[in-house]
Design a protein around this motif. Structure first.
Motif, mmCIF file in Angstrom:
data_model
loop_
_atom_site.group_PDB
_atom_site.id
_atom_site.type_symbol
_atom_site.label_atom_id
_atom_site.label_comp_id
_atom_site.label_asym_id
_atom_site.label_seq_id
_atom_site.Cartn_x
_atom_site.Cartn_y
_atom_site.Cartn_z
ATOM 1 N N GLU A 152 0.784 -1.071 0.013
ATOM 2 C CA GLU A 152 0.029 -0.035 0.142
ATOM 3 C C GLU A 152 1.044 1.128 0.096
ATOM 4 O OE1 GLU A 152 -3.371 0.216 2.593
ATOM 5 O OE2 GLU A 152 -3.588 -1.915 2.557
ATOM 6 N N GLU A 189 0.744 3.847 -3.101
ATOM 7 C CA GLU A 189 0.480 5.304 -2.509
ATOM 8 C C GLU A 189 1.606 6.079 -3.206
ATOM 9 O OE1 GLU A 189 -2.228 6.244 -0.279
ATOM 10 O OE2 GLU A 189 -1.272 8.455 -0.111
ATOM 11 N N GLN A 192 -9.043 -1.500 -2.943
ATOM 12 C CA GLN A 192 -8.081 -0.620 -2.288
ATOM 13 C C GLN A 192 -7.538 0.242 -3.475
ATOM 14 O OE1 GLN A 192 -5.815 -3.425 -0.125
ATOM 15 N NE2 GLN A 192 -6.944 -2.959 1.836
ATOM 16 N N VAL A 193 -6.830 -0.206 -4.518
ATOM 17 C CA VAL A 193 -6.358 0.404 -5.624
ATOM 18 C C VAL A 193 -7.231 1.532 -6.034
ATOM 19 C CG1 VAL A 193 -4.557 -1.480 -6.088
ATOM 20 C CG2 VAL A 193 -6.351 -1.078 -7.460
ATOM 21 N N THR A 237 -7.725 4.432 -3.847
ATOM 22 C CA THR A 237 -6.383 5.462 -3.868
ATOM 23 C C THR A 237 -6.280 6.264 -5.037
ATOM 24 O OG1 THR A 237 -5.090 3.578 -2.658
ATOM 25 C CG2 THR A 237 -3.871 5.397 -3.708
ATOM 26 N N ARG A 265 -9.202 8.723 -4.382
ATOM 27 C CA ARG A 265 -8.668 9.947 -3.548
ATOM 28 C C ARG A 265 -7.760 10.812 -4.214
ATOM 29 N NH1 ARG A 265 -4.600 8.822 -0.269
ATOM 30 N NH2 ARG A 265 -5.076 6.480 -0.357
ATOM 31 N N THR A 266 -6.917 10.230 -5.044
ATOM 32 C CA THR A 266 -5.596 11.170 -5.308
ATOM 33 C C THR A 266 -6.026 11.831 -6.722
ATOM 34 O OG1 THR A 266 -4.541 9.214 -6.381
ATOM 35 C CG2 THR A 266 -4.076 9.863 -4.230
#
Ligand code: C2E
Ligand code: MG
Ligand code: MG
Ligand code: MG
Length: 280
Positions: free
Chosen positions: A92, A96, A131-132, A135, A138-139
């Protein structure tokens, strides 16, 4: 028996099971602290087009630098992280950091393709895709900025499961590469069912390609196979022009190795990009 052999007897070079368990424990707790303390960074190694020799992207490679400045190579902690499950939080962190770096480079007007190594354990994790995606959202970054490198070994563990995960990743827009190709128990039939983009020829073949006709034959066969399947073929571990020549002639599309650039921190990589002139 060891005791009766006397105190002067040299210890065996083969570590006993207890030593292995202790070392794993030691590395595990150190790594956990290292992750919390920000000792984990990424280096970036360029990949170039085999014909034009122009940069086409980079591979993110994890680096652990301890507070005393010592570098611990991935081969000394990735396997332990795999065995202890720490590869999940480590993966992670890697993902990230690569995403944040890509955001920064994209903000500067570059649109770099970054390859990220994904371990077998991560691929197997039921929430990996979720999860990916989280991410990315979110970014505010895009899947098509990245290629995910999955080892042949990880894929062969459970082919049908891997196919379904890779399908989901492809649907999100990621490119997918099979890393260390040629070292697993390749059943070539699996290639047919995989929606992958890239084959990376393992550096063990590249290393010997100049003087070993068998390595050369393997490299040529993999390149031909990749071509026939419409895949992008990358050779890693290229250290000199002679290797680069042979690999280009064999049909590799991209080359990666110390000859073009070593893994570098982000600042050094930017500098490399700014000063690099295609070599041949
Ligand atoms: P890999 O993904 O196959 O990466 C290629 C390795 O070859 C890297 O070693 C790279 O530094 C090295 N290399 C590149 N060019 C040359 C060359 O010209 N000559 C030679 N002799 N070596 C070259 P590194 O960075 O030590 O990584 C080793 C392995 O650790 C990687 O193999 C990968 O399997 C794993 N790894 C590295 N970073 C990560 C990560 O972020 N996540 C995961 N899951 N695994 C990682
Ligand atoms: Mg790789
Ligand atoms: Mg590899
Ligand atoms: Mg490797």
């Amino acid at each position: 028996a060891a005791k009766s052999a006397g105190k002067n007897r040299m210890r065996s070079f083969t570590p006993g099971l207890q030593d292995v368990v202790q070392l794993r424990h030691h590395v595990q707790s150190k790594l956990r602290r290292a992750m919390a303390d920000g000792e984990i960074q990424l280096n970036y190694q360029p990949k170039v087009d085999s014909i034009t020799r122009l940069p086409v992207g980079s591979e993110a490679l994890v680096r652990w630098q301890t507070s005393t400045g010592e570098f611990i190579p991935p081969c000394n902690f990735i396997p332990v992280a795999e065995q202890t499950g720490l590869i999940l939080p480590l993966g992670e962190i890697v993902f990230e950091q690569a995403v944040l770096q890509a955001c920064q480079w994209n903000g500067q007007g570059n649109s770099p393709l970054i390859a990220i190594n994904i371990s077998a354990h991560q691929l197997r994790h039921p929430r990996f895709v979720e999860q990916v995606l989280a991410t990315l959202e979110r970014t505010n970054s895009q899947a098509d900025w990245f290629e995910l490198e999955i080892t042949e070994y990880a894929v062969m563990e459970d082919v049908s499961y891997a196919v379904s995960v890779i399908n989901q990743l492809k649907q999100l827009g990621f490119r997918v590469a099979i890393d260390d190709f040629g070292t697993g128990y390749s059943s070539l039939s699996y290639l047919k069912s995989f929606p992958i983009d890239t084959l990376k020829i393992d550096l063990s073949f590249v290393r010997d390609v100049i003087w070993d006709s068998q390595s050369r034959a393997i490299v040529r066969s993999i390149a031909a196979l990749g071509k026939g399947l419409g895949l992008n073929v990358v050779a890693e571990g290229v250290e000199c022009e002679e290797q680069a020549d042979i690999l280009t002639e064999a049909g590799c599309d991209q080359l990666q190795g110390y000859y073009f650039g070593k893994p570098m921190n982000a600042a050094a990589y930017e500098q490399w990009l700014g000063t690099y002139r295609p070599i041949r």
